[in-house]
Design a protein around this motif. Structure first.
Motif, mmCIF file in Angstrom:
data_model
loop_
_atom_site.group_PDB
_atom_site.id
_atom_site.type_symbol
_atom_site.label_atom_id
_atom_site.label_comp_id
_atom_site.label_asym_id
_atom_site.label_seq_id
_atom_site.Cartn_x
_atom_site.Cartn_y
_atom_site.Cartn_z
ATOM 1 N N GLY A 56 0.722 -1.097 -0.045
ATOM 2 C CA GLY A 56 0.101 -0.137 0.111
ATOM 3 C C GLY A 56 0.956 1.257 -0.087
ATOM 4 N N GLY A 57 0.810 2.011 0.952
ATOM 5 C CA GLY A 57 1.540 3.240 1.138
ATOM 6 C C GLY A 57 2.711 3.039 1.966
ATOM 7 N N ASP A 58 2.993 1.902 2.749
ATOM 8 C CA ASP A 58 4.079 1.627 3.213
ATOM 9 C C ASP A 58 5.425 1.042 1.842
ATOM 10 O OD1 ASP A 58 2.636 2.407 5.136
ATOM 11 O OD2 ASP A 58 2.648 0.388 6.159
ATOM 12 N N ARG A 59 6.760 0.741 2.463
ATOM 13 C CA ARG A 59 7.530 0.345 1.755
ATOM 14 C C ARG A 59 8.684 -0.298 2.277
ATOM 15 N NH1 ARG A 59 11.315 4.537 0.249
ATOM 16 N NH2 ARG A 59 12.347 3.519 2.193
ATOM 17 N N LEU A 60 9.221 -1.539 2.112
ATOM 18 C CA LEU A 60 10.260 -2.031 2.525
ATOM 19 C C LEU A 60 11.668 -2.048 1.483
ATOM 20 C CD1 LEU A 60 11.744 -3.682 4.534
ATOM 21 C CD2 LEU A 60 10.813 -5.758 3.499
ATOM 22 N N ARG A 61 12.583 -1.616 1.722
ATOM 23 C CA ARG A 61 13.872 -1.720 0.908
ATOM 24 C C ARG A 61 15.001 -2.211 1.707
ATOM 25 N NH1 ARG A 61 14.656 3.899 -0.658
ATOM 26 N NH2 ARG A 61 13.515 3.462 -2.474
ATOM 27 N N ILE A 62 15.711 -3.088 0.737
ATOM 28 C CA ILE A 62 16.715 -3.771 1.513
ATOM 29 C C ILE A 62 17.798 -3.601 0.248
ATOM 30 C CG2 ILE A 62 17.902 -5.889 2.240
ATOM 31 C CD1 ILE A 62 15.060 -6.779 3.112
ATOM 32 N N THR A 63 18.933 -3.190 0.775
ATOM 33 C CA THR A 63 20.217 -3.392 -0.191
ATOM 34 C C THR A 63 21.365 -4.044 0.461
ATOM 35 O OG1 THR A 63 19.624 -1.291 -1.129
ATOM 36 C CG2 THR A 63 21.858 -1.732 -1.402
ATOM 37 N N ALA A 64 21.635 -5.114 -0.318
ATOM 38 C CA ALA A 64 22.972 -5.723 0.375
ATOM 39 C C ALA A 64 23.909 -5.821 -0.739
ATOM 40 C CB ALA A 64 22.702 -7.261 0.448
ATOM 41 N N TYR A 65 25.350 -5.791 -0.557
ATOM 42 C CA TYR A 65 26.312 -5.596 -1.318
ATOM 43 C C TYR A 65 27.794 -6.131 -0.958
ATOM 44 C CZ TYR A 65 28.210 -2.035 1.778
ATOM 45 O OH TYR A 65 28.437 -1.371 2.994
ATOM 46 N N GLY A 66 28.665 -6.505 -1.768
ATOM 47 C CA GLY A 66 29.977 -6.895 -1.328
ATOM 48 C C GLY A 66 31.045 -6.658 -2.419
ATOM 49 N N GLY A 67 32.366 -6.889 -2.260
ATOM 50 C CA GLY A 67 33.234 -6.719 -3.239
ATOM 51 C C GLY A 67 34.704 -6.828 -2.629
ATOM 52 N N GLU A 68 35.520 -6.800 -3.373
ATOM 53 C CA GLU A 68 37.023 -6.802 -3.080
ATOM 54 C C GLU A 68 37.863 -5.457 -3.977
ATOM 55 O OE1 GLU A 68 38.241 -10.171 -6.223
ATOM 56 O OE2 GLU A 68 37.685 -10.912 -4.018
ATOM 57 N N ARG A 69 38.928 -5.354 -3.228
ATOM 58 C CA ARG A 69 39.954 -4.469 -3.695
ATOM 59 C C ARG A 69 41.339 -4.684 -3.498
ATOM 60 N NH1 ARG A 69 39.455 0.992 -4.933
ATOM 61 N NH2 ARG A 69 41.059 2.497 -4.628
ATOM 62 N N HIS A 70 41.931 -4.757 -4.548
ATOM 63 C CA HIS A 70 43.364 -5.030 -4.487
ATOM 64 C C HIS A 70 44.322 -3.711 -4.863
ATOM 65 C CE1 HIS A 70 47.291 -7.388 -5.689
ATOM 66 N NE2 HIS A 70 47.251 -6.906 -4.535
ATOM 67 N N VAL A 71 45.298 -3.415 -3.734
ATOM 68 C CA VAL A 71 46.137 -2.140 -4.215
ATOM 69 C C VAL A 71 47.421 -2.587 -3.914
ATOM 70 C CG1 VAL A 71 46.569 0.167 -3.700
ATOM 71 C CG2 VAL A 71 44.314 -0.487 -3.669
ATOM 72 N N VAL A 72 48.670 -2.278 -4.988
ATOM 73 C CA VAL A 72 49.622 -2.355 -4.582
ATOM 74 C C VAL A 72 50.474 -0.782 -5.064
ATOM 75 C CG1 VAL A 72 52.236 -3.310 -5.431
ATOM 76 C CG2 VAL A 72 50.061 -4.628 -5.418
ATOM 77 N N GLN A 73 50.955 -0.111 -4.073
ATOM 78 C CA GLN A 73 51.567 1.110 -4.115
ATOM 79 C C GLN A 73 52.976 1.567 -4.045
ATOM 80 O OE1 GLN A 73 49.466 4.219 -2.092
ATOM 81 N NE2 GLN A 73 50.590 5.884 -3.109
#
Length: 705
Positions: A303-320
């Motif tokens: 109706g006028g209500d709302r459920l929102r779910i966001t899920a995420y994941g990732g990876e990062r590799h850095v050589v400096q």
């Protein structure tokens, strides 16, 4: 210096303000009442939100630009300063109301979000390079008290939204090229089939770099799938990747070097055998990045209500690979010159929205929980083997760094008659855990917890349909980032004693529509901060921090957009900011200006397009006052500047083909200026030069099946 163009730059700025005084505007050119979600977490007219929020739409993001850096799009937003370092190894330097200017690399003090997925880690450090500007539909920029409801940061929120898939299949190819060996190719496809919308993008960007030793290649990809399983639900899945290998780092230079040659690198005075070699060349300073992430958002309406779910994941590799003198004995706990880490990150944000009648008005409530985690397997090595530099040497650091955040939040809006009253509350807990595996210099393992409650109050009053006034107040906080606790003192072990900075934000503003053709937003604000985090020492790629005394930020922001007299348009963004240390500490006097923060910034634009929008042109001006690179304001400030840019564009439809072409000349009058500063560098290599006159040409072709 080339200063002869100042008069024309000022003229361009005055031209941008002229529409505010114009008479007889075309009523059909009413500015759109833009809908935003940043701030209220649900669709809301920006005009009716008691907060400073600006929207950069797709036409501005792609306004004769190659869409490589967010600095291209955000120049027209008041309160935000985006410094292009001309260094793709360190990303952009973004500050909002003076927060984030001290960042040595990446973005901190400002929260970055793309399609609901944070581009900022739980510790507050973010990467603007992960934004895919080729698919951007809009960027929403929130500043002031309302940003406190987004947790660990102090300056604001920058949120990018990619466009939705097209109804019919399309393929788009975009190519551009310009000064300093810059060229970019982008290919994307979009469409909808059997209820599933898709959007796919891939691009490659190359540059030789304006500054010596600043060449870069960036490969970027993004995909978005959208489907509606039922009439009341929507599922969005996104995935993106960024690859930059051996991106050269030109480092900062002294003021004398910049005056001699704005493109030159700093000479390595410790190398008598080759006195012309730069530090960047000798140590082959460079950075490699591989970043991948994916996420999904489920939205269900009841109706006028709302459920929102966001899920995420990732990876990062850095050589400096960083620069330092071989004679320099790396202190305990330091990386030794080469940083190498693998990061895994993940998180979830779930919230429930509902609207109910209350008395004679409507109460809208949002309650939610945000969880985030990042884990780094981090090692450090010496940047030499024998007499050869720029190669990975002995191990000097080995640890696991975990950062977690747990943030429940709630926000309430009560709209009654001409009033909109807002209240919000967020409780944030950020925990750092370090497990040291390199014990030759002692055990630096440890942990620290930061906890804070950030309340918000706001009120907006609708004086008439074309004028709203508002006021808001909030408490905010900002923890040190993981990189800011790495070193203590002159580079020793972890600095678990750093406190979080706490701030009090006040803002009063007005939003008006003048003559149905001009929109003006204005805000006056004040921010008081205690335990401000400042640079303690920065040398050889190692920066340590400490808590300073209190700071004070007071300012005025004005944004104006206008369309008038047939096909002419103008835009103005003005910021006046007094950002100072409110109490003395060490050798810093009360009233000293915060480094990296200009007192005033100005963006002006004056443009034209034909009635069919086949052709268009615009003159832009960008101006900043001087910036100090050090807390004590004793070093030479980067001088203020004003530059002008010119752009032209054309487009035409031929059946299923849509063709575009553009040209742009930046820094039209070839001014020499410093584009950004490295705050607190102990070697006084603070300065990063910006390009002289430079050009870009681009063309695209889209085919609709």
């Amino acid at each position: 210096m080339k200063r002869h163009a100042l008069g024309l730059n000022v003229l361009a700025a005055l031209s941008a303000m002229a529409p505010l005084l114009a008479q007889g505007q075309d009523a059909s050119a009413t500015p759109a009442n833009v809908v935003v979600v940043t701030g209220s977490r649900t669709e809301h007219a920006a005009f009716d939100l008691p907060a400073s929020v600006d929207v950069v739409d797709a036409s501005q993001i792609g306004a004769a630009q190659p869409r490589v850096n967010a600095s291209e799009a955000l120049a027209a937003v008041p309160g935000v300063v985006v410094q292009n370092r001309q260094n793709y190894a360190q990303d952009l330097q973004i500050s909002s109301r003076g927060f984030g200017a001290r960042s040595q690399f990446g973005v901190r003090g400002v929260r970055l979000i793309a399609d609901g997925i944070p581009a900022t880690m739980p510790d507050g450090q973010g990467q603007a390079a992960t934004f895919d500007l080729d698919l951007a539909d809009r960027i929403e920029v929130l500043r002031g008290p309302f940003s406190a409801l987004y947790g660990n940061h102090s300056g604001g929120v920058i949120q990018l939204f990619t466009r939705d898939p097209s109804a019919t299949p399309t393929v788009d190819v975009d190519v551009s090229g310009g000064s300093y060996g810059m060229h970019k190719t982008d290919v994307n496809a979009s469409g909808t089939s059997d209820g599933l919308g898709y959007l796919i993008d891939a691009s490659r960007f190359d540059t030789d770099g304006y500054r010596a030793h600043s060449a870069a290649r960036r490969d970027q990809g993004y995909a978005k799938l959208v489907t509606a399983p039922t009439k009341d639900s929507r599922l969005t899945i996104v995935a993106g990747g960024l690859s930059q290998h051996d991106t050269q780092d030109p480092l900062g230079v002294t003021y004398a070097t910049w005056q001699r040659d704005p493109r030159a690198g700093e000479t390595d005075t410790t190398d008598p055998q080759n006195p012309q070699r730069t530090l960047a060349d000798r140590y082959n300073t460079r950075k490699s990045i591989d970043h991948e992430q994916a996420g999904a958002t489920w939205e269900q309406r009841f109706g006028g209500d709302r459920l929102r779910i966001t899920a995420y994941g990732g990876e990062r590799h850095v050589v400096q690979y960083q620069s330092f003198s071989k004679a320099f004995q790396a202190p305990p706990g330091s990386s030794g010159g080469v940083v190498d880490f693998d990061r895994d990150f993940e998180g979830i944000d779930a919230n429930w929205y509902m609207a109910r009648p209350l008395l004679d008005g409507t109460l809208r409530t949002t309650v939610g929980l945000e969880l985030g985690r990042s884990s780094d397997a981090r090692t450090g090595y010496e940047n030499f083997v024998g007499n050869q530099f720029g190669v990975k040497g002995k191990l000097r650091r080995d640890e696991t760094d975990d950062v977690n955040n747990t943030d429940p939040y709630a926000q309430f809006e009560w709209e009654i008659d001409r009033w909109l009253l807002t209240a919000g509350l967020r409780y944030s807990q950020v925990r750092f855990d370090v497990e040291d595996h390199y014990l030759a210099n002692g055990n630096d393992s440890g942990s620290v917890d930061y906890r804070h409650t950030t309340p918000l109050l706001g009120a907006l009053y609708k004086i008439n349909p074309n004028l709203n006034v508002y006021a808001s107040a909030a408490r905010g906080f900002e923890t040190p980032t993981l990189n800011e606790v790495f070193y203590s003192g002159t580079g020793g072990g972890f600095n678990f004693g750093l406190a979080a900075a706490k701030s009090t934000h006040l803002e009063v503003g007005a939003k008006a529509i003048l003559g149905e053709a001009v929109r003006v937003n204005a805000a006056v604000f004040q921010v008081k901060t205690s335990d401000e985090l400042v640079v303690d020492s920065s040398s050889s790629g190692r920066t340590s921090y400490r808590n300073a005394s209190s700071t004070l930020r007071q300012g005025l922001e004005v944004a104006a957009d206008a369309q008038w007299w047939r096909n002419w348009n103008a835009r103005l963004a003005l910021t006046l900011l007094r950002a100072v240390y409110d109490a003395p500490f060490t050798n810093v006097l009360e009233g000293s200006r915060l480094p990296g923060v200009p007192n005033a910034t100005l963006y002006g634009e004056f443009g034209w397009k034909d009635s069919l929008e086949h052709f268009g042109a615009a003159l832009e001006t960008v101006a900043n006052t001087k910036m100090y690179p050090d807390d004590a304001n004793q070093a030479q400030p980067a001088p203020g500047y004003a530059i002008a840019n010119l752009r032209v564009q054309a487009q035409q439809q031929f059946g299923p083909w849509h063709l575009k072409a553009y040209g742009r000349v930046n820094n039209l009058f070839d001014r020499d200026y410093i584009g950004s500063v490295i705050v607190g560098d102990s070697n006084r290599r603070y300065y990063e030069g910006a390009p002289g006159r430079n050009w870009v040409l681009g063309a695209s072709a889209r085919y609709a099946f």
